[in-house]
Scaffold this motif. Sequence first.
Motif, PDB file in Angstrom:
ATOM      1  N   GLU A   4       0.760  -1.208  -0.014  1.00 51.84           N
ATOM      2  CA  GLU A   4       0.014  -0.026  -0.003  1.00 51.84           C
ATOM      3  C   GLU A   4       0.766   1.228  -0.035  1.00 51.84           C
ATOM      4  O   GLU A   4       0.627   2.236  -0.447  1.00 51.84           O
ATOM      5  CB  GLU A   4      -0.935  -0.051   1.054  1.00 51.84           C
ATOM      6  CG  GLU A   4      -2.004  -1.088   1.125  1.00 51.84           C
ATOM      7  CD  GLU A   4      -2.930  -1.003   0.104  1.00 51.84           C
ATOM      8  OE1 GLU A   4      -2.872   0.018  -0.880  1.00 51.84           O
ATOM      9  OE2 GLU A   4      -3.672  -2.005  -0.313  1.00 51.84           O
ATOM     10  N   VAL A   5       2.035   1.385   0.793  1.00 51.24           N
ATOM     11  CA  VAL A   5       2.845   2.547   0.641  1.00 51.24           C
ATOM     12  C   VAL A   5       3.297   2.540  -0.796  1.00 51.24           C
ATOM     13  O   VAL A   5       3.739   3.746  -1.089  1.00 51.24           O
ATOM     14  CB  VAL A   5       3.799   2.208   1.764  1.00 51.24           C
ATOM     15  CG1 VAL A   5       5.144   3.385   1.505  1.00 51.24           C
ATOM     16  CG2 VAL A   5       3.447   2.448   3.161  1.00 51.24           C
ATOM     17  N   SER A  16      -6.767   4.972   4.712  1.00 52.04           N
ATOM     18  CA  SER A  16      -8.122   4.266   4.439  1.00 52.04           C
ATOM     19  C   SER A  16      -7.922   2.679   4.203  1.00 52.04           C
ATOM     20  O   SER A  16      -8.646   1.793   4.253  1.00 52.04           O
ATOM     21  CB  SER A  16      -8.954   5.173   3.537  1.00 52.04           C
ATOM     22  OG  SER A  16     -10.237   4.392   3.304  1.00 52.04           O
ATOM     23  N   ARG A  17      -7.129   2.626   3.002  1.00 52.93           N
ATOM     24  CA  ARG A  17      -6.792   1.259   2.388  1.00 52.93           C
ATOM     25  C   ARG A  17      -6.367   0.435   3.517  1.00 52.93           C
ATOM     26  O   ARG A  17      -6.619  -0.937   3.599  1.00 52.93           O
ATOM     27  CB  ARG A  17      -5.796   1.285   1.520  1.00 52.93           C
ATOM     28  CG  ARG A  17      -6.101   2.137  -0.069  1.00 52.93           C
ATOM     29  CD  ARG A  17      -5.449   1.970  -1.031  1.00 52.93           C
ATOM     30  NE  ARG A  17      -3.933   2.313  -0.880  1.00 52.93           N
ATOM     31  CZ  ARG A  17      -3.444   3.712  -1.081  1.00 52.93           C
ATOM     32  NH1 ARG A  17      -4.238   4.578  -1.250  1.00 52.93           N
ATOM     33  NH2 ARG A  17      -2.090   3.870  -0.821  1.00 52.93           N
ATOM     34  N   LEU A  18      -5.526   0.816   4.487  1.00 49.83           N
ATOM     35  CA  LEU A  18      -4.685  -0.053   5.291  1.00 49.83           C
ATOM     36  C   LEU A  18      -5.996  -0.608   6.396  1.00 49.83           C
ATOM     37  O   LEU A  18      -5.923  -1.761   6.752  1.00 49.83           O
ATOM     38  CB  LEU A  18      -3.613   0.606   6.111  1.00 49.83           C
ATOM     39  CG  LEU A  18      -2.332   0.745   5.249  1.00 49.83           C
ATOM     40  CD1 LEU A  18      -1.328   1.843   6.082  1.00 49.83           C
ATOM     41  CD2 LEU A  18      -1.650  -0.589   5.015  1.00 49.83           C
ATOM     42  N   LEU A  19      -6.618   0.597   6.829  1.00 50.76           N
ATOM     43  CA  LEU A  19      -7.711   0.079   7.684  1.00 50.76           C
ATOM     44  C   LEU A  19      -8.824  -0.843   6.965  1.00 50.76           C
ATOM     45  O   LEU A  19      -9.393  -1.605   8.024  1.00 50.76           O
ATOM     46  CB  LEU A  19      -8.180   1.343   8.540  1.00 50.76           C
ATOM     47  CG  LEU A  19      -7.402   2.111   9.249  1.00 50.76           C
ATOM     48  CD1 LEU A  19      -8.049   3.117  10.032  1.00 50.76           C
ATOM     49  CD2 LEU A  19      -6.794   1.131  10.367  1.00 50.76           C
ATOM     50  N   PRO A  65       1.924   8.144  -4.412  1.00 48.04           N
ATOM     51  CA  PRO A  65       2.486   9.144  -3.877  1.00 48.04           C
ATOM     52  C   PRO A  65       1.904   9.529  -2.324  1.00 48.04           C
ATOM     53  O   PRO A  65       0.725   9.220  -2.436  1.00 48.04           O
ATOM     54  CB  PRO A  65       2.628  10.452  -4.786  1.00 48.04           C
ATOM     55  CG  PRO A  65       1.440  10.104  -5.807  1.00 48.04           C
ATOM     56  CD  PRO A  65       1.335   8.835  -6.065  1.00 48.04           C
ATOM     57  N   LEU A  66       2.808   9.985  -1.687  1.00 45.95           N
ATOM     58  CA  LEU A  66       2.070  10.523  -0.229  1.00 45.95           C
ATOM     59  C   LEU A  66       2.520  11.675   0.140  1.00 45.95           C
ATOM     60  O   LEU A  66       2.811  11.972   1.349  1.00 45.95           O
ATOM     61  CB  LEU A  66       2.558   9.380   0.885  1.00 45.95           C
ATOM     62  CG  LEU A  66       2.296   7.900   0.466  1.00 45.95           C
ATOM     63  CD1 LEU A  66       3.115   6.734   1.326  1.00 45.95           C
ATOM     64  CD2 LEU A  66       0.920   7.596   0.573  1.00 45.95           C
TER      65      LEU A  66
END
Length: 632
Positions: free
Chosen positions: A370-371, A387-390, A375-376
């Motif tokens: 996911e990382v 949101s994707r991780l949770l 871009p972040l």
Amino acid sequence: MTLTPQWLDELRSRITLSTLIGRTVKIIRAGREYKACCPFHNEKTPSFTINDEKGFYHCFGCGAHGDAIRWMTEQRGLGFMDAVKELAVEAGMDVPAPDPRAAKKAEAQASLRDVTQAAADWFAQQLASSNGAPARDYLKRRGISDATREAFGFGLAPDSRGSLKEALKKFPTQMLVEAGMLIAVDGKEPYDRFRGRLMIPIRDARGRVIAFGGRILGDGEPKYLNSPDTPLFDKGRVLYNLDKASPASRRTNRVIVVEGYMDVIALAEAGIADAVAPLGTALTENQLGLLWRMMPVPVLCFDGDAAGQKAAMRAAARALPLLRPGFSLAFATLPPGQDPDDLVRAKGAEGFEAILESAEPLVERLWAHEVAAGPLTTPEERAALKSRLLAHADGIEDADVRHHYREAFRERLDVLFARARPERSARQPWTGGAGARGGWGGGRRFQPDPRLQPPGAETRIIGEAGISAPYIAALLAGLLRHPSALARHEEELSRLFIPDSADAELLAVMLDSAIAHEGLDCEGLLAILEPMKVYNRATTLLRADGMHFSFTRRLEDSDEAEAARETALRDLDEYIGVLVTQPEIRARLAEATAEFQRTMDEEGLARQQTLRALDEDLTRRLAALSENSSQF
């Protein structure tokens, strides 16, 4: 009464043999098995072993051998049907009523196994004949020895539409079609399914041939062709090489999942015998169940290219809902452009073992995927990552595992974004002041004081120990009454240290529930908590008398109650701020006091006094929020 082999296999799989035998014989654990003095002959040194995974017992002294049913008949003296009925009650299974159709189906399946075994024998003969020279040369180029070829039962399907049909003409044509060996097309004579292919038998867990995989020799598509689903073969319920990998895994204490059967065979040639593979599909729930019966954490080893990594993520997504304490997956990634065959040829078994040693847990694979997804740099991109991780965590059905995944992702997010948001390195204290009694969202604010530095680890422990249980009880009761505060204060509450593990678990579960279900009220939150062990604690807190805060009282629906609810929410927001801040203030105060005792200078004294004033101010705020602070 006729019982099918499939029903009896299911019955045996549901019985833990060591538990059954241990009721009448004293057994002791010996590694992955159990040992005992044999109940069938007199002995002083245990030679009787019980293997739960294989489902049998064996005595090396007298040769007694059997499964759960045989134990009941030979040791208990029961008749076969009486033994089956007693075990079925224990396993929660219904003994099927007499069914001639089921008996006929079982008989048909046995006949189909005769077909597939006969086909395997004939294919092997073709490979060994003069016609098989090109195929044997291909195997030599792939580095597959004669011993490995024989162990895996390689064969050859000639490039002919009727050779196998003619060779197996003792079986009815319809039976050959049903076994997947012939293709039947309306209006045409059935013909051989596999033509011009190197044949690889697919066996069930007991080593019986149930299907085939065929690799084309030369050019053409598809490169690999598997048998269709038949009464013997369901590709989503079978793992290639399970019959050989299962005993090998007991020696190595691991099981490896690779992408295809040629990968399995290449590893076996290199001396790595504990590998299995799915059969042209992503891992299914049934296949994961088979793997977890062998090992709690199988290692998935897929190619390093995009397709291989996509397959790894599909397996991760399929496994998430099924995770339970102690059971997960690990992921080993091969170098880009290499498969297991390439790696063991270049670096031998040691090179492949090194890849396995670097396998990462499922949580790390999800995080890395996911990382790397985009871009972040903006708040929106970071929020999307969270949101994707949770969402991954919320897909886990087991509440405890789900909670720990959420915590693991939160910790990694904090570390990832700590440099971009240094102000989050520590919570900042509430500074009080003349405007502190303003309205909700107005004057009651907790502003940073630049003079205060985060406490060290030792003094932080001092501060954490200072939160008393009644204050935590009031906090939890308030959050149960007003779950909307959970989402507003998610970050502060998730960092709050709660000494009592039961209360800490209750808060964690409430946070997870509030994030997963927006707009929760008290009744809705309790409905979610009801199946969990924290439910009794939650209802106890709601019934507790002795809590004199506006936010711990039950409010009836009325105009006056609405005003009281707004007051309760304002007070709860401030109460959370005070509880979060005061332990840190006290930790810093302890640190400042120790520093002042060392330096005895004016600056140290001033810092100590400032912190002490802040601590006293926070204590007054708690007293003001309580209608009867003497209870605390």
